[in-house]
Design an enzyme around this catalytic site. Structure first.
Site, PDB file in Angstrom:
ATOM      1  N   TRP A 103       0.828  -1.213   0.000  1.00  0.00           N
ATOM      2  CA  TRP A 103       0.000   0.000   0.000  1.00  0.00           C
ATOM      3  C   TRP A 103       0.857   1.255   0.000  1.00  0.00           C
ATOM      4  O   TRP A 103       0.532   2.236  -0.673  1.00  0.00           O
ATOM      5  CB  TRP A 103      -0.987   0.001   1.170  1.00  0.00           C
ATOM      6  CG  TRP A 103      -2.088  -0.997   0.970  1.00  0.00           C
ATOM      7  CD1 TRP A 103      -2.371  -2.084   1.744  1.00  0.00           C
ATOM      8  CD2 TRP A 103      -3.063  -1.037  -0.097  1.00  0.00           C
ATOM      9  NE1 TRP A 103      -3.434  -2.787   1.241  1.00  0.00           N
ATOM     10  CE2 TRP A 103      -3.881  -2.166   0.113  1.00  0.00           C
ATOM     11  CE3 TRP A 103      -3.308  -0.226  -1.211  1.00  0.00           C
ATOM     12  CZ2 TRP A 103      -4.935  -2.507  -0.743  1.00  0.00           C
ATOM     13  CZ3 TRP A 103      -4.367  -0.568  -2.060  1.00  0.00           C
ATOM     14  CH2 TRP A 103      -5.155  -1.691  -1.824  1.00  0.00           C
ATOM     15  N   ASP A 172      -1.532   6.501   6.532  1.00  0.00           N
ATOM     16  CA  ASP A 172      -2.622   5.669   6.023  1.00  0.00           C
ATOM     17  C   ASP A 172      -2.927   4.638   7.108  1.00  0.00           C
ATOM     18  O   ASP A 172      -2.161   3.703   7.326  1.00  0.00           O
ATOM     19  CB  ASP A 172      -2.186   4.980   4.725  1.00  0.00           C
ATOM     20  CG  ASP A 172      -3.249   4.030   4.172  1.00  0.00           C
ATOM     21  OD1 ASP A 172      -4.301   3.851   4.824  1.00  0.00           O
ATOM     22  OD2 ASP A 172      -3.022   3.461   3.082  1.00  0.00           O
ATOM     23  N   LYS A 196     -12.558  -1.580   6.505  1.00  0.00           N
ATOM     24  CA  LYS A 196     -11.825  -2.542   7.313  1.00  0.00           C
ATOM     25  C   LYS A 196     -12.351  -2.515   8.751  1.00  0.00           C
ATOM     26  O   LYS A 196     -12.878  -3.493   9.241  1.00  0.00           O
ATOM     27  CB  LYS A 196     -10.324  -2.253   7.307  1.00  0.00           C
ATOM     28  CG  LYS A 196      -9.578  -2.713   6.048  1.00  0.00           C
ATOM     29  CD  LYS A 196      -9.917  -1.954   4.797  1.00  0.00           C
ATOM     30  CE  LYS A 196      -9.314  -2.508   3.538  1.00  0.00           C
ATOM     31  NZ  LYS A 196      -8.156  -1.830   3.047  1.00  0.00           N
TER      32      LYS A 196
HETATM   33  C1  LIG Z   1      -7.621  -1.321   1.786  1.00  0.00           C
HETATM   34  C2  LIG Z   1      -6.479  -0.380   1.854  1.00  0.00           C
HETATM   35  C3  LIG Z   1      -6.287   0.618   0.899  1.00  0.00           C
HETATM   36  C4  LIG Z   1      -7.200   0.782  -0.300  1.00  0.00           C
HETATM   37  O1  LIG Z   1      -8.392   1.345   0.101  1.00  0.00           O
HETATM   38  P1  LIG Z   1      -9.535   1.724  -0.940  1.00  0.00           P
HETATM   39  O2  LIG Z   1     -10.632   2.151  -0.015  1.00  0.00           O
HETATM   40  O3  LIG Z   1      -9.853   0.507  -1.735  1.00  0.00           O
HETATM   41  O4  LIG Z   1      -9.046   2.833  -1.785  1.00  0.00           O
HETATM   42  C5  LIG Z   1      -5.217   1.472   1.049  1.00  0.00           C
HETATM   43  N1  LIG Z   1      -4.375   1.365   2.096  1.00  0.00           N
HETATM   44  C6  LIG Z   1      -4.523   0.413   3.027  1.00  0.00           C
HETATM   45  C7  LIG Z   1      -3.553   0.326   4.167  1.00  0.00           C
HETATM   46  C8  LIG Z   1      -5.580  -0.486   2.944  1.00  0.00           C
HETATM   47  O5  LIG Z   1      -5.738  -1.443   3.875  1.00  0.00           O
END
Ligand SMILES: *Cc1c(COP(=O)(O)O)cnc(C)c1O
Length: 364
Positions: A103, A172, A196
């Site tokens: 990511w 993030d 999540k």
């Molecule tokens: C799931 C995830 C993403 C992607 O998220 P989207 O909502 O599909 O854009 C980005 N970073 C992390 C750490 C994730 O777990």
């Protein structure tokens, strides 16, 4: 099939607390005597106004968010933030990125479209450890330093908040937010896709220090300009109302959680620690399962593991499904298996997973 819903180990969209789903079902046709479903209400009316205000207030309580940080309810997911962070926060300067997994690779690559990016650190080889912050190359005059709190695919999680750097931290936190206490004040900006640990897909949470606002690039779309959103209390345009309502129910559920004398996110942290420990102990004591992540940075939320003989993968997944254990297949980029243990996964589900893993090992 056991007479309960199966345990869902999906990495995202992930399991929701069953209590929340039941409450949403009960309130589906008529929210609190309004005669309307939440998804049918005006976002500018008093009913939805209270839902949004409560969701924000409860989130602020759960994470002890200081008053000088704004909370924004956005859309576009974490991947949109990979562009929106530089558009809103880079001020024509550079930005530094710590790369610890799939990511943060994406974050760093997308940001290159909008600003001068430097990779501050990246492990040699596979994503199985976090380089020591003392070795990071961070420019004093960078607009921000970005890292990913938990790499959902690689199973690498920061056990600390990086400290001692001049630029504000941007994180993030998509797959770890609300799983443990978080020092929000130490960050300039935190973002997270909801699907999540917060609620359904379609909602993205952004927590941003107010003094960083007001410097969006001219090309930043108004609907994604943090300053515009803050001024309109996340209602510059129609927000994802139903997703915000469900996220609000999840916040209420979190505030009700108790573990001894612990409450809320601290109670979840204790439970999450025990859950992850059960799975890692099972993996480490087995000769069939492998997880290569350095023990100090192993994720408590997403546990990727391989079977030493990948020819057994299909049998493992079929058997899991028969035992009511769903969505254990690993991300396509790394293969193998992945067990995601977000807040909504109870210890009972993890115990059944571990029992199944042991039984599978005995019989194969
Ligand atoms: C799931 C995830 C993403 C992607 O998220 P989207 O909502 O599909 O854009 C980005 N970073 C992390 C750490 C994730 O777990």
């Amino acid at each position: 099939m056991p007479d309960r819903r199966p345990w869902n180990f999906s990495a995202g969209p992930a399991a929701m607390p069953e209590e929340v789903l039941r409450q949403a079902a009960a309130e589906m046709l008529d929210w609190h005597g309004t005669g309307m479903s939440v998804m049918e209400m005006s976002h500018r009316g008093p009913a939805f106004g209270s839902i949004l205000a409560d969701a924000e207030a409860d989130l602020r309580r759960l994470l002890a968010i200081p008053a000088d940080h704004a909370v924004l309810f956005m859309q576009g997911g974490a991947l949109a933030q990979n562009a929106l962070v530089p558009l809103n926060l880079s001020r024509g300067r550079g930005a530094d990125y710590v790369v610890t997994g799939s990511w943060s690779v994406k974050s760093e690559r997308e940001a290159r479209k909008y600003c001068d990016v430097q990779v501050a650190a990246r492990p040699d080889g596979d994503f199985v450890d976090i380089p020591d912050p003392r070795t990071w190359r961070v420019r004093e005059d960078s607009a921000y330093l970005h890292y990913c709190g938990n790499e959902t695919i690689d199973g690498v999680e920061f056990p600390y908040v990086p400290a001692g750097f001049a630029p504000p931290l941007v994180a993030d936190m998509s797959s770890t937010i609300l799983s443990r206490p978080l020092d929000v004040a130490a960050h300039g900006c935190i973002y997270a896709g909801a699907q999540k640990n917060i609620g359904p897909a379609g909602l993205t949470l952004v927590i941003v220090r107010r003094d960083l606002l007001g410097h969006a690039a001219a090309a930043c779309p108004s609907a994604f300009d943090y300053t515009v959103l803050e001024a309109h209390r996340s209602m510059y345009n129609t927000p994802p109302t139903y997703a915000i309502y469900l996220a609000g129910l999840v916040m209420q559920w979190l505030l009700r959680q108790r573990e001894g004398t612990l409450q809320g996110v601290e109670a979840m942290a204790e439970r999450n620690r025990r859950k992850a420990e059960m799975v890692y102990r099972c993996i480490d004591s087995s000769s069939l399962y492998v997880n290569r992540v350095a023990p100090t940075v192993r994720s408590r939320m997403n546990i990727p593991f391989h079977l030493r003989d990948s020819a057994l993968d299909a049998a493992f997944l079929d058997g899991a499904r028969e035992h009511g254990l769903l969505q254990l297949k690993g991300h396509k980029s790394v293969g193998g298996m992945r067990a995601s243990l977000y807040n909504a996964m109870p210890e009972a589900g993890v115990r059944e997973l571990v029992d199944y893993m042991r039984e599978f090992e005995r019989t194969h």
